[in-house]
Design a protein around this motif. Sequence first.
Motif, mmCIF file in Angstrom:
data_model
loop_
_atom_site.group_PDB
_atom_site.id
_atom_site.type_symbol
_atom_site.label_atom_id
_atom_site.label_comp_id
_atom_site.label_asym_id
_atom_site.label_seq_id
_atom_site.Cartn_x
_atom_site.Cartn_y
_atom_site.Cartn_z
ATOM 1 N N ASP A 89 0.815 -1.217 0.000
ATOM 2 C CA ASP A 89 0.000 0.000 0.000
ATOM 3 C C ASP A 89 0.849 1.268 0.000
ATOM 4 O OD1 ASP A 89 -2.085 -1.762 0.080
ATOM 5 O OD2 ASP A 89 -2.697 -1.304 2.141
ATOM 6 N N ARG A 90 1.862 1.303 0.873
ATOM 7 C CA ARG A 90 2.654 2.534 0.980
ATOM 8 C C ARG A 90 3.461 2.817 -0.280
ATOM 9 N NH1 ARG A 90 4.666 2.064 7.231
ATOM 10 N NH2 ARG A 90 3.889 -0.069 6.995
ATOM 11 N N ASP A 91 3.888 1.749 -0.967
ATOM 12 C CA ASP A 91 4.584 1.954 -2.243
ATOM 13 C C ASP A 91 3.664 2.623 -3.251
ATOM 14 O OD1 ASP A 91 6.895 0.769 -1.309
ATOM 15 O OD2 ASP A 91 6.388 -1.217 -2.083
ATOM 16 N N ILE A 92 2.417 2.202 -3.274
ATOM 17 C CA ILE A 92 1.452 2.768 -4.221
ATOM 18 C C ILE A 92 1.133 4.210 -3.832
ATOM 19 C CG2 ILE A 92 -0.905 2.533 -5.115
ATOM 20 C CD1 ILE A 92 -0.536 -0.527 -4.716
ATOM 21 N N TRP A 93 0.991 4.487 -2.534
ATOM 22 C CA TRP A 93 0.772 5.873 -2.092
ATOM 23 C C TRP A 93 1.923 6.756 -2.561
ATOM 24 C CZ3 TRP A 93 -0.298 4.846 3.843
ATOM 25 C CH2 TRP A 93 -1.472 4.100 3.969
ATOM 26 N N ALA A 94 3.161 6.239 -2.410
ATOM 27 C CA ALA A 94 4.332 7.033 -2.787
ATOM 28 C C ALA A 94 4.318 7.341 -4.275
ATOM 29 C CB ALA A 94 5.615 6.284 -2.411
ATOM 30 N N TYR A 95 3.874 6.371 -5.073
ATOM 31 C CA TYR A 95 3.817 6.607 -6.517
ATOM 32 C C TYR A 95 2.849 7.737 -6.839
ATOM 33 C CZ TYR A 95 2.433 6.151 -11.364
ATOM 34 O OH TYR A 95 2.110 6.423 -12.670
ATOM 35 N N PHE A 96 1.655 7.690 -6.280
ATOM 36 C CA PHE A 96 0.679 8.735 -6.580
ATOM 37 C C PHE A 96 1.123 10.088 -6.018
ATOM 38 C CE2 PHE A 96 -2.262 5.030 -7.046
ATOM 39 C CZ PHE A 96 -2.567 5.256 -8.384
ATOM 40 N N SER A 97 1.840 10.068 -4.896
ATOM 41 C CA SER A 97 2.360 11.322 -4.349
ATOM 42 C C SER A 97 3.386 11.955 -5.289
ATOM 43 C CB SER A 97 3.012 11.089 -2.978
ATOM 44 O OG SER A 97 2.053 10.683 -2.032
ATOM 45 N N SER A 98 4.079 11.117 -6.066
ATOM 46 C CA SER A 98 5.100 11.630 -6.981
ATOM 47 C C SER A 98 4.496 12.419 -8.134
ATOM 48 C CB SER A 98 5.941 10.472 -7.545
ATOM 49 O OG SER A 98 5.184 9.699 -8.481
ATOM 50 N N LEU A 99 3.178 12.364 -8.295
ATOM 51 C CA LEU A 99 2.512 13.064 -9.384
ATOM 52 C C LEU A 99 1.974 14.423 -8.944
ATOM 53 C CD1 LEU A 99 0.506 10.080 -10.905
ATOM 54 C CD2 LEU A 99 2.806 10.865 -11.475
ATOM 55 N N ALA A 100 2.514 14.965 -7.854
ATOM 56 C CA ALA A 100 2.057 16.254 -7.340
ATOM 57 C C ALA A 100 2.410 17.372 -8.312
ATOM 58 C CB ALA A 100 2.684 16.510 -5.974
ATOM 59 N N PHE A 101 2.012 18.606 -7.955
ATOM 60 C CA PHE A 101 2.260 19.753 -8.832
ATOM 61 C C PHE A 101 3.754 19.861 -9.123
ATOM 62 C CE2 PHE A 101 2.360 24.322 -9.949
ATOM 63 C CZ PHE A 101 1.338 24.317 -10.900
ATOM 64 N N PRO A 102 4.124 20.069 -10.398
ATOM 65 C CA PRO A 102 5.537 20.032 -10.790
ATOM 66 C C PRO A 102 6.355 21.137 -10.130
ATOM 67 C CG PRO A 102 4.101 19.880 -12.715
ATOM 68 C CD PRO A 102 3.235 20.254 -11.552
ATOM 69 N N PRO A 103 7.681 20.973 -10.108
ATOM 70 C CA PRO A 103 8.558 22.006 -9.537
ATOM 71 C C PRO A 103 8.539 23.272 -10.391
ATOM 72 C CG PRO A 103 9.849 20.247 -10.556
ATOM 73 C CD PRO A 103 8.434 19.776 -10.522
ATOM 74 N N GLU A 104 8.947 24.375 -9.783
ATOM 75 C CA GLU A 104 8.845 25.679 -10.450
ATOM 76 C C GLU A 104 9.609 25.720 -11.770
ATOM 77 O OE1 GLU A 104 9.312 30.439 -9.443
ATOM 78 O OE2 GLU A 104 10.006 28.939 -7.992
ATOM 79 N N ARG A 105 10.740 25.037 -11.846
ATOM 80 C CA ARG A 105 11.539 25.061 -13.071
ATOM 81 C C ARG A 105 10.724 24.612 -14.283
ATOM 82 N NH1 ARG A 105 13.940 21.012 -15.738
ATOM 83 N NH2 ARG A 105 13.523 19.543 -14.035
ATOM 84 N N LEU A 106 9.963 23.527 -14.121
ATOM 85 C CA LEU A 106 9.180 23.008 -15.240
ATOM 86 C C LEU A 106 7.972 23.889 -15.543
ATOM 87 C CD1 LEU A 106 9.330 19.181 -14.480
ATOM 88 C CD2 LEU A 106 10.595 20.451 -16.203
ATOM 89 N N VAL A 107 7.403 24.486 -14.503
ATOM 90 C CA VAL A 107 6.266 25.384 -14.726
ATOM 91 C C VAL A 107 6.722 26.605 -15.512
ATOM 92 C CG1 VAL A 107 4.399 26.656 -13.654
ATOM 93 C CG2 VAL A 107 5.250 24.575 -12.559
ATOM 94 N N ARG A 108 7.828 27.208 -15.074
ATOM 95 C CA ARG A 108 8.357 28.388 -15.772
ATOM 96 C C ARG A 108 8.729 28.043 -17.217
ATOM 97 N NH1 ARG A 108 6.847 32.819 -13.042
ATOM 98 N NH2 ARG A 108 7.336 32.638 -10.816
ATOM 99 N N GLN A 109 9.306 26.868 -17.397
ATOM 100 C CA GLN A 109 9.694 26.451 -18.740
ATOM 101 C C GLN A 109 8.473 26.373 -19.655
ATOM 102 O OE1 GLN A 109 11.348 22.511 -18.918
ATOM 103 N NE2 GLN A 109 12.189 22.788 -20.978
ATOM 104 N N THR A 110 7.386 25.852 -19.136
ATOM 105 C CA THR A 110 6.157 25.736 -19.927
ATOM 106 C C THR A 110 5.632 27.112 -20.335
ATOM 107 O OG1 THR A 110 5.588 23.720 -18.692
ATOM 108 C CG2 THR A 110 3.823 24.780 -19.947
ATOM 109 N N ILE A 111 5.576 28.021 -19.374
ATOM 110 C CA ILE A 111 5.092 29.371 -19.671
ATOM 111 C C ILE A 111 6.002 30.051 -20.694
ATOM 112 C CG2 ILE A 111 4.638 31.649 -18.690
ATOM 113 C CD1 ILE A 111 3.941 30.245 -16.042
#
Length: 720
Positions: free
Chosen positions: A370-392
Amino acid sequence: MSAATDETPPAPATGGADRDAVRAEAEEHLRAIVGRDDARLHDDQWDAIAALALDRRRALVVQRTGWGKSAVYFVATALLRARGAGPTVIVSPLLALMRNQIEAAARAGIRAATINSTNLEQWEEIHAAVGAGEIDVLLVSPERLNNPGFRDEVLPRLSATTGLLVVDEAHCISDWGHDFRPDYRRIRTLLTELPRGVPVLATTATANERVTHDVAEQLGVDGEQVLVRRGSLDRESLHLGVVRLRTNEQRLAWLAEHLGELHGSGIVYCLTVAATQEVAQHLRDHGHAVAAYSGQTDPTERQALEASLVAGEVKALVATSALGMGFDATLGFVVNLGAPSSPVSYYQQVGRAGRGADRADVVLLPGREDRDIWAYFSSLAFPPERLVRQTIDVLAEAGRPLSTATLETDVELGRNRLETMLKVLDVDGAVRRVKGGWEATGREWSYDAERYARVAEAREREQAAMLAYLETDECRMRFLRTQLDDPVVAGPEGDCGRCDNCGGLRVSTDVDEASVAQARERLDRPGVVVEPRKMWPSGLDRLGIGLKGRIGSPAGEGRAVARLTDLGHGQALRELFRNGPEGPYDGAVPIPLVRAVVDVLGEWRPGVDGIVLVESTTRPELVQDLASGLSRFLGVDVVGAWSVADPSVPPGAGSANSAQRVAAVRRRGQLVLDDPSSPPRRVLLVDDRVGTGWTLTVAAAALREAGVEDVLPLALAVDS
C-alpha cells in the motif's frame, strides 16, 4: 469574506408566516422527489433551501452520504422556477451521478438535461431548449467550463440567466481535498461573473475543517456571505472492520472464501488497475459473478456495469476509485483490498455502501504494498517551479497556440501531468486554453511553493492517520469522523457500537489452506504481455529526429514476469528495484524470479537464435546475470548489446514524455553486435525493467535495421 458559522441562522427576507408556507410548499416538492407521503425536510435542509430560494444567498452543505443533499438543490430549483428564476446549473463530476440526478429530477417533474463529452450531438438542441425555458436543470461536467467554445460562447449566456448555481462534490475545488480537480477551480471565475443575488449551493460529504474553510472562502468572493451547514458524518448502517493478513495470497483467498457471505451486492476496491483485473479473474474462477471496473474501462461498458451492480446482477464490481463520487445504489458491502492513502478517501469509498439499507458491512484488508502505491501517486504532485516556468516560457516564445502534444516535446512532463498543470495555470491566469491548444497570457504569475509544500505535508499526515486507523483499538467510525472534523463527534460515549472494535462486527480471519494455495498459484503465475510500440511520438522533427508516423519495423510481442503493481510477483520485483540506503541492488537475479522467468519462457516459447542485452549503468550485474542465465537455459549466445554510448545522458532521461524519451535513448545508446555481418534471425532483447517502452522500441528498430528479422523483448518487470 464573511462566512456564516454552522450555528448562524439565515437572515429572514420574508415574514415567519410566509416562510412557513414556503416550507410546506418545499415539502410537497420533497415528497414528489422521494416518492413518499411522509417525507419531511431536516432543519438543516430547510435552512439551506430558505437561504437559496428566499434569501438568494450562498450556502455550503457538508453532510454525510444519503443525508439528502440533492433534495436541497432540486427543491430549491422548484421553488425558484415557480417564482420566475432561470434554470439551475449543476456542475457535477461524474456521468453516473448525472444519470442518477436526471432520473431523480424527472420524478419531481423537473426537466433536466446534461452537457458532457458523450452527447456532443445534442448540445445545440439542449442550448436551444435552455434558451426557450424548457429546461429547469442543466448538468455540466467541470471539464466543459474550460472548453474554449463553451467558456466563450455558452457560459456567458448561462451566467446571465442562471437562477441557481450548484457545485456538487465541492471538495474537488480545494487542493486540500482528497480529490482535487483543476477543472473545478474554474468555478471561482464563474462565481465572479454571476449577477448579484444569484444563489449558489456547494455540497460534499467528505470535507474536513480545512477543506470546508477553503471552499467557503472561494464561495465568498466579492464579499458574499456564505451559510455553512455541517452535520454529523455518522453512517448508522455501516459496520466497519479491519482484517490483517500477512500475505497477498491470504487476502485473495479470504476474499474468494468470504465474498459470498456478504449481504447483497457491493464493491471490492483495489488501488491499481492491474489489481482489479487480477482479483476479478480469481474471483470469477471461484464462481463469483464479478467484473473489473476502472478509469480504463470503456464509458459504455462502465455504464452497463454500473447498471448491473444496481440491479444486483453481479455480486461485486472490482474497482479502482473511478467508481466513486456520486454512484447512487443500495449496496450491502464495500471491501477494500488495500488501504486508500487517507481516512477522508476511505470514508468517501465506504460511503458507497449502506444507502437505503439497515446494514452494510465494510471490511479493509491492508497490504504490504500500500505505501509503495501511495508514494507513486504522491510523486505526481504539482511540478517544480523550473518546469512550470519552462512551460510558460515556451508558450510565450511561440507566439501562437500550442497543443499539449507539441508542448510535450519541450517540457519534460507526461501528457496527463502536463495537462493538469496547464489547467491550474489557466485558472491562475498565466495561460489560457484556446482553439488549437494553449497560449501564454503575459500576466505575472508566482509559484506558491509554500502552499504546495503545506499540501504535501498534509498528505503525509493523512497517510500516517490511515496507518493509525489500521492499528487503533478505538471505535473506527468515531476515528473517521474525528479525522473529518465532524462537528458533533463526541468522546468514547460517541462510539458507534457497530464496528469490530465496538463488538458490532465479527469478521473471521480464518482462511482455508487449500484456498490460500489456489490464490498463491494465481499470484505465482508469471507473465504479462509487453505490447510493442507501433507509432513514433509526434514532435520528433522539432528535436531534430526524422521519425514520424507508423514504426516500420516494430518489435514483436514481448513478455515480462509481472507488473510492479501486481499482487503476486510484483512484491518481489518492488523489493528488487527499491533503492536502499546503500543504493540500488545489483547482483544475481533472485532464485524465485529465475523460476518465474523459466515459467514465462516455458509458456511463451519464443524460439530465438540470439540474445541482445540492454546495458545498464544502474544495475549492470543484474542485467548481465539475466542475459547469461537465459543464454544457458535457451542454448543460444549473447550476440550483442544496446550499449551505453554517452553516459552523460542519465538513465531514464526524458521519461516524462515520449518525444524527449526517444531523443534521450538515441543519444545515450547504440547497437553493438559481435558480428554485424551475420546477425541472428530472431533476437531476444533483454532488459531488467520496462518503463515507457521506448528503450526497447528504439533498440528493436536498430536491430531490424541491422538485418534481424524478428525482435522479441523480455524483461523482469513492467512499471504498470
